[in-house]
Design an enzyme around this catalytic site. Structure first.
Site, PDB file in Angstrom:
ATOM      1  N   PHE B  42       0.815  -1.230   0.000  1.00 26.17           N
ATOM      2  CA  PHE B  42       0.000   0.000   0.000  1.00 26.17           C
ATOM      3  C   PHE B  42       0.845   1.276   0.000  1.00 26.17           C
ATOM      4  O   PHE B  42       0.358   2.339  -0.365  1.00 26.17           O
ATOM      5  CB  PHE B  42      -1.003   0.006   1.160  1.00 26.17           C
ATOM      6  CG  PHE B  42      -0.417  -0.302   2.503  1.00 26.17           C
ATOM      7  CD1 PHE B  42      -0.663  -1.522   3.102  1.00 26.17           C
ATOM      8  CD2 PHE B  42       0.366   0.627   3.169  1.00 26.17           C
ATOM      9  CE1 PHE B  42      -0.131  -1.817   4.347  1.00 26.17           C
ATOM     10  CE2 PHE B  42       0.892   0.347   4.412  1.00 26.17           C
ATOM     11  CZ  PHE B  42       0.650  -0.888   4.997  1.00 26.17           C
ATOM     12  N   GLY B  45       0.932   3.435  -3.159  1.00 24.23           N
ATOM     13  CA  GLY B  45      -0.163   4.323  -3.536  1.00 24.23           C
ATOM     14  C   GLY B  45      -0.574   5.320  -2.465  1.00 24.23           C
ATOM     15  O   GLY B  45      -1.408   6.189  -2.698  1.00 24.23           O
ATOM     16  N   HIS B  46      -0.054   5.189  -1.266  1.00 26.76           N
ATOM     17  CA  HIS B  46      -0.466   6.081  -0.164  1.00 26.76           C
ATOM     18  C   HIS B  46       0.781   6.620   0.504  1.00 26.76           C
ATOM     19  O   HIS B  46       1.330   6.010   1.408  1.00 26.76           O
ATOM     20  CB  HIS B  46      -1.307   5.302   0.854  1.00 26.76           C
ATOM     21  CG  HIS B  46      -1.912   6.170   1.919  1.00 26.76           C
ATOM     22  ND1 HIS B  46      -1.186   6.676   2.976  1.00 26.76           N
ATOM     23  CD2 HIS B  46      -3.187   6.596   2.104  1.00 26.76           C
ATOM     24  CE1 HIS B  46      -1.987   7.374   3.771  1.00 26.76           C
ATOM     25  NE2 HIS B  46      -3.202   7.355   3.268  1.00 26.76           N
ATOM     26  N   PHE B  47       1.326   7.749   0.083  1.00 31.28           N
ATOM     27  CA  PHE B  47       0.864   8.477  -1.097  1.00 31.28           C
ATOM     28  C   PHE B  47       1.871   8.265  -2.217  1.00 31.28           C
ATOM     29  O   PHE B  47       3.006   7.843  -1.946  1.00 31.28           O
ATOM     30  CB  PHE B  47       0.717   9.965  -0.764  1.00 31.28           C
ATOM     31  CG  PHE B  47      -0.317  10.229   0.296  1.00 31.28           C
ATOM     32  CD1 PHE B  47      -1.664  10.251  -0.029  1.00 31.28           C
ATOM     33  CD2 PHE B  47       0.064  10.433   1.620  1.00 31.28           C
ATOM     34  CE1 PHE B  47      -2.625  10.516   0.953  1.00 31.28           C
ATOM     35  CE2 PHE B  47      -0.891  10.680   2.603  1.00 31.28           C
ATOM     36  CZ  PHE B  47      -2.228  10.720   2.274  1.00 31.28           C
ATOM     37  N   VAL B  52       3.259   6.928   3.558  1.00 30.16           N
ATOM     38  CA  VAL B  52       2.936   7.030   4.983  1.00 30.16           C
ATOM     39  C   VAL B  52       1.853   5.983   5.249  1.00 30.16           C
ATOM     40  O   VAL B  52       1.044   5.683   4.364  1.00 30.16           O
ATOM     41  CB  VAL B  52       2.481   8.471   5.349  1.00 30.16           C
ATOM     42  CG1 VAL B  52       1.291   8.907   4.537  1.00 30.16           C
ATOM     43  CG2 VAL B  52       2.192   8.606   6.841  1.00 30.16           C
TER      44      VAL B  52
END
Lengths: 84, 151
Positions: B42, B45-47, B52
């Site tokens: 993840f 994509g975050h961010f 984070v």
């Protein structure tokens, strides 16, 4: 405590947990927590814990399982208060 | 039930297991840890350019330790095996105070508020390695028998 008094206190307790607010317009013995008020089982636990505090009683697992309607709750509250 | 048995009975596996270790557990509280590996998917994509840990993942980590691990332990005290149970998150109310970056290790501390009628509600806090509080809140879940459809 009269039946009406118990039911009106109960109504105040369940209010914050109700998903289907139309169900509160006719809050009576036949009112079903899950179907008429759409209180889910997780929130019904909180209703029961609030009932314990409000009426100073302890509700056991068997009573909890039988508490489907406002009338069921009223009978259980009356029975526990009489026993206490 | 010992601490490793709790981990063995967890119903999660990667990529959705967010518990590495249980440090301590008793009938009132639990403490556990998790290392957020910078390779976790993840973070891509975050961010996009500033990885984070998402709040939902921090919440999940707190729920896995503070509700599910503690719930497995409490159930074992009542001789209810975890393989016959399933877990359903019922509510979260979390405040996020500090970011958790890739490569950070966190410690989760949870205290039982009540365990009644198959519902466990816990007060949960997460700390970073500096010992700073990064998030805190209240999480509740239902622990149901597998033959029960649950609502």
């Amino acid at each position: 405590m009269s039946d009406n008094e118990i039911i009106s206190r109960l109504k105040k307790i369940v209010e914050p947990y109700v998903q289907r607010t139309e169900g509160m317009e006719n809050f009576e013995e036949e009112t079903d927590f899950l179907n008429d008020l759409q209180i889910n089982s997780a929130n019904l636990v909180d209703v029961v814990l609030d009932v314990e505090d409000e009426f100073d009683i302890e509700i056991d697992n068997d009573s909890m399982e039988g508490m489907l309607t406002v009338g069921d709750a009223k009978s259980i509250i009356k029975r526990k208060m009489a026993a206490g | 039930m010992d601490k490793t048995t709790i981990l063995d009975q967890l119903p999660y596996s990667p990529p959705f297991l967010f518990v590495d270790e249980i440090y301590s557990v008793n009938d009132n509280s639990i403490s556990g840890g998790y290392f957020f590996d910078s390779d976790l998917d993840f973070y891509r994509g975050h961010f996009k350019k500033a990885p984070v840990t998402p709040g939902v993942i921090l919440t999940e980590c707190m729920a896995q330790i503070g509700v599910v691990c503690l719930g497995i332990y409490l159930n074992s005290l009542e001789n209810m095996a975890a393989e016959n149970s399933h877990f359903a998150l019922s509510s979260t109310d979390i405040e996020f105070l500090k970011p958790v970056f890739p490569g950070e290790k966190v410690r989760v501390e949870a205290e039982k508020q009540y365990f009644r009628f198959h519902k466990l509600k816990s007060k949960v806090e997460m700390f970073n390695e500096k010992g700073e509080l990064v998030c805190r809140g209240i999480i509740a879940g239902m622990i149901l028998k597998s033959n029960n459809s649950g609502k």
